[in-house]
Design an enzyme around this catalytic site. Structure first.
Site, mmCIF file in Angstrom:
data_model
loop_
_atom_site.group_PDB
_atom_site.id
_atom_site.type_symbol
_atom_site.label_atom_id
_atom_site.label_comp_id
_atom_site.label_asym_id
_atom_site.label_seq_id
_atom_site.Cartn_x
_atom_site.Cartn_y
_atom_site.Cartn_z
ATOM 1 N N ASP A 175 -0.585 6.658 -4.426
ATOM 2 C CA ASP A 175 0.707 7.347 -3.980
ATOM 3 C C ASP A 175 0.141 8.387 -3.998
ATOM 4 O O ASP A 175 0.658 9.271 -4.512
ATOM 5 C CB ASP A 175 1.865 6.470 -4.381
ATOM 6 C CG ASP A 175 3.420 6.833 -4.156
ATOM 7 O OD1 ASP A 175 3.342 7.851 -2.949
ATOM 8 O OD2 ASP A 175 4.508 6.221 -4.161
ATOM 9 N N HIS A 350 9.243 8.357 -6.363
ATOM 10 C CA HIS A 350 7.720 8.701 -6.628
ATOM 11 C C HIS A 350 7.908 10.070 -7.444
ATOM 12 O O HIS A 350 8.507 11.004 -7.951
ATOM 13 C CB HIS A 350 7.412 9.774 -4.943
ATOM 14 C CG HIS A 350 7.791 7.947 -3.761
ATOM 15 N ND1 HIS A 350 6.756 7.079 -3.600
ATOM 16 C CD2 HIS A 350 8.546 8.006 -3.283
ATOM 17 C CE1 HIS A 350 7.168 6.770 -2.359
ATOM 18 N NE2 HIS A 350 8.269 7.017 -1.511
HETATM 19 ZN ZN LIG Z 1 6.414 3.353 0.659
HETATM 20 ZN ZN LIG Z 2 8.336 2.426 -1.994
#
Ligand SMILES: [Zn+2]
Ligand SMILES: [Zn+2]
Length: 537
Positions: A175, A350
Site C-alpha cells: 500500500d 494508511h
Molecule cells: Zn483502499
Molecule cells: Zn481501505
C-alpha cells in the site's frame, strides 16, 4: 478500483475487485469499475476472488463482476457481510459462492496456498495475503497502517510478516497511499482525547460524522458518549446498516439502552445526545448535507450544537464540503473539522513512511511492487524502498495492465500489457456507459445543445416550412445572426440533397448535423451537441 490477478499456469486468482467514484469530468456516471476483459478472455482459468477488506475501493465491483463471472469469493466475516448486503440489493446473493476466512487461516486454491494475515486499518477485519505459489511466496499487504493500540485490541500481525521474511519472500506488493507523509500514522486511539474534550465542552447536542465503514471510530464515539453520560442516535442509511452488521457480528460493543430510537432523536434532551451521521464528503443526498440545510426528517441542528467531521476531506470534494460547513456556521453551529492545530479528530488508516520501512525490513522481498496509489505515490514508495535497501533484487514501478512474470529460476520480467482500464456504470441500470456517451455529456456541459427542426413531406421530400433552431447553453442573444445563417446552412444542405436522401431521415439528419457542426465550429469554435429533429408532414 483495486484489482490484481495472479496467474500460475492455467489458474488465476483475483485479489480485490473495487470501484471508484467518478471525477467531476465523468458527467452523470455513478461508478467506475475495472475493465475485466483479461479475466473474461481467460474465464475458464479464474478460480476465485480473494478480498483483503471491506472498503468500496476493494469490494465495490463485486456485484458488477459476479453477474458475468460467478467465481467463489473469499473474505473475512465483516468483509463478506458487506459484500452480502450489496449482492442482496441486486438479487445476486442466491447464486453467489461466498467463503468466510479468519486471520491466521490457510486455504488452498490450487496451485496457490493463501494465508490471511491480520493487519490494522481504518475499518475492521482487514487482512494481508501471503500466497505460496509454485515459484515462491508473494505478499500483498492490502490497505494497512501499523496501529500499536488498535481499538478492537487485535494487533497487526508483525510476527507473521517476520516469519515469511525469514523464510524468503519472492515479491511484496504494498500500500502506497500515504507515502508522502513522514513518520508514523497515529493510532486510531489518538482521536479519543479531542473527541472527549469536545463532547464534554458541548453546550447542546453533538453530531459526529464519519465514514460508515469506520467501525473503530464508531466504537470510540459510543464509548466516549457512555463516559460523558450521553446517548447515541444513528442516522443515515449506510451508518445504520453498518452499525447493525458490525453489532450483529459482535464487532461493535453497544451497552444496553445506549441507542436512541430514530423517532425519539428530535425530542431527546440535547445535552445528553450524540448523533452519528454519514455524509462526511457532503454527498448531495447524505444525512449531513440535508441536516446542514435543515431538511432532515429526524433532527434539526442550530445555535450552540456541535458538529464534528471526523474524516479526511477527500481532494475533489473540498468545495461541496466547505459549502456544507458554511451552512452549518450560518445556523450558528460549532463546527470542527480536520486541519486545526489541536489534537486530531481524525487519523488516517494508511501507513506513513516509517511504517512502510518497518514492513519492508520485516519482509525483505526479492522484488518489490508498490501498489494502491497514483503514479507519484508509487514512485515515492519505490524511493523509500530504495532508501531502506531491503529489496534484494528489483523494484517494479508498474501501471494498470502491466504484467510481471516471475520465473521458476527466480527471475522477473515485464510482459506485454494486457487490456486494463475503467468501465463507467450507471448504478441504477448496472449498464456500462460507453465513452461516446461521456463525450456527448461533456459537449452538452461545455458547449450546450443545438436542435435544428425541419418539417419534411415524407413522400415528396419537400421542406414545408423554413428550419427552426432551438439552442440551450450555446449562444446568448447576440448569436441571432449566427443562427440566421445557420438556418441558411440547413436550407442549402436540404436543397442539395436528393429526394431519396431527404426521405431517409437518418441520412438527412446526419448530413444536417455534419454541415451544421462544421459551420458552428468555424464561427464560434464551440462543439455543441447537435440533435436534428425532422417533423413528418
Ligand atoms: Zn483502499
Ligand atoms: Zn481501505
Amino acid at each position: 478500483m483495486n484489482m490484481l490477478a495472479l496467474r500460475s499456469g492455467d489458474d488465476i486468482i483475483v485479489i480485490d475487485a473495487g470501484l471508484m467514484f467518478p471525477e467531476q469530468e465523468l458527467l452523470g456516471v455513478d461508478v467506475v469499475i475495472p475493465d475485466i476483459t483479461y479475466l473474461k478472455q481467460n474465464r475458464h482459468m479464474v478460480r476465485a476472488i480473494v478480498l483483503t477488506h471491506g472498503h468500496e475501493d476493494h469490494i465495490g465491483a463485486i456485484p458488477y463482476i459476479l453477474g458475468d463471472l460467478n467465481v467463489p469469493v473469499y473474505g473475512t466475516q465483516f468483509t463478506l457481510a458487506l459484500v452480502r448486503r450489496r449482492l442482496e440489493e441486486r438479487g445476486l446473493l442466491e447464486a453467489a459462492k461466498l467463503h468466510e476466512v479468519t486471520p491466521g487461516q490457510i486455504i488452498r486454491i490450487e496451485p496457490f496456498q493463501i494465508e490471511f494475515l491480520h493487519v490494522t486499518h481504518s475499518t475492521i477485519d482487514c487482512v494481508a495475503l501471503a500466497i505460496r505459489t509454485p515459484v515462491g511466496v508473494i505478499i500483498h499487504t492490502g490497505d494497512f497502517k501499523i496501529d500499536p493500540t488498535p481499538v478492537d485490541g487485535k494487533p497487526f500481525d508483525l510476527h507473521a510478516f517476520a516469519r515469511y521474511g525469514q523464510e524468503g519472500v519472492l515479491a511484496l506488493f504494498s500500500d502506497s497511499t500515504n507515502v508522502e507523509r513522514p513518520g508514523f500514522t497515529p493510532s486510531e486511539r489518538a482521536v479519543v482525547v479531542r473527541l472527549e474534550e469536545l463532547f464534554r465542552a458541548a453546550p447542546q447536542k453533538v453530531l459526529v460524522s464519519c465514514f460508515s465503514s469506520s467501525i473503530h471510530r464508531i466504537q470510540q464515539v459510543i464509548d466516549i458518549a457512555g463516559i460523558v453520560g450521553r446517548k447515541v442516535g444513528i442516522v443515515g442509511r449506510s451508518m445504520v446498516t453498518n452499525v447493525e452488521i458490525a453489532h450483529g457480528l459482535g464487532k461493535l460493543r453497544i451497552p444496553d439502552g445506549m441507542i436512541v430510537r430514530p423517532q425519539d432523536i428530535r425530542s431527546f434532551d440535547a445535552k445528553r445526545l450524540v448523533v452519528l451521521a454519514s455524509g462526511t464528503q457532503a454527498e448531495p443526498m447524505s444525512s449531513l448535507s440535508r441536516i446542514a440545510v435543515d431538511n432532515h426528517r429526524l433532527l434539526s441542528i442550530g445555535h450552540n450544537d456541535t458538529v464534528i467531521l471526523s474524516a479526511r476531506i477527500i481532494p475533489g470534494n473540498e468545495k461541496a464540503i466547505f459549502r456544507m460547513i458554511d451552512h452549518l456556521f450560518r445556523r450558528e453551529v460549532l463546527v470542527y473539522y480536520e486541519g486545526g492545530r489541536a489534537a486530531p479528530i481524525h487519523v488516517s488508516g494508511h501507513a506513513s513512511q516509517e511504517e512502510m520501512k518497518i514492513l519492508l525490513q520485516l519482509v525483505k522481498p526479492k522484488y518489490f511492487v508498490p501498489v494502491h496509489g497514483e503514479y507519484r505515490q508509487l514512485f515515492r514508495h519505490a524511493a523509500v524502498a530504495e532508501q531502506v535497501g531491503a529489496v534484494s533484487e528489483q523494484i517494479f514501478l508498474v501501471e494498470s495492465g502491466q504484467p510481471i512474470e516471475f520465473t521458476a529460476d527466480g527471475r522477473a520480467f515485464r510482459r506485454e500489457p494486457v487490456p486494463a482500464g475503467r468501465i463507467m456504470v450507471d448504478s441504477g441500470s448496472l449498464e456500462e456507459i460507453e465513452d461516446v456517451v461521456i463525450r456527448d455529456r461533456r459537449h452538452l456541459a461545455e458547449d450546450g445543445v443545438v436542435v435544428p427542426i425541419i418539417a419534411i413531406d415524407k413522400h415528396t421530400g419537400r421542406m414545408e416550412t423554413g428550419p427552426e433552431i432551438v439552442t440551450r447553453g450555446f449562444l446568448s442573444d447576440d448569436g441571432n445572426e449566427i443562427l440566421a445563417r445557420a438556418r441558411d446552412v440547413i436550407l442549402r444542405t436540404v436543397e442539395q440533397s436528393s429526394t431519396e436522401e431527404k426521405t431517409d431521415w437518418s441520412v438527412i439528419k446526419e448530413k444536417i448535423r455534419v454541415d451544421l457542426k462544421r459551420y458552428l465550429n468555424k464561427q464560434t469554435s464551440k462543439r455543441p451537441l447537435i440533435l436534428p429533429v425532422i417533423l413528418e408532414v
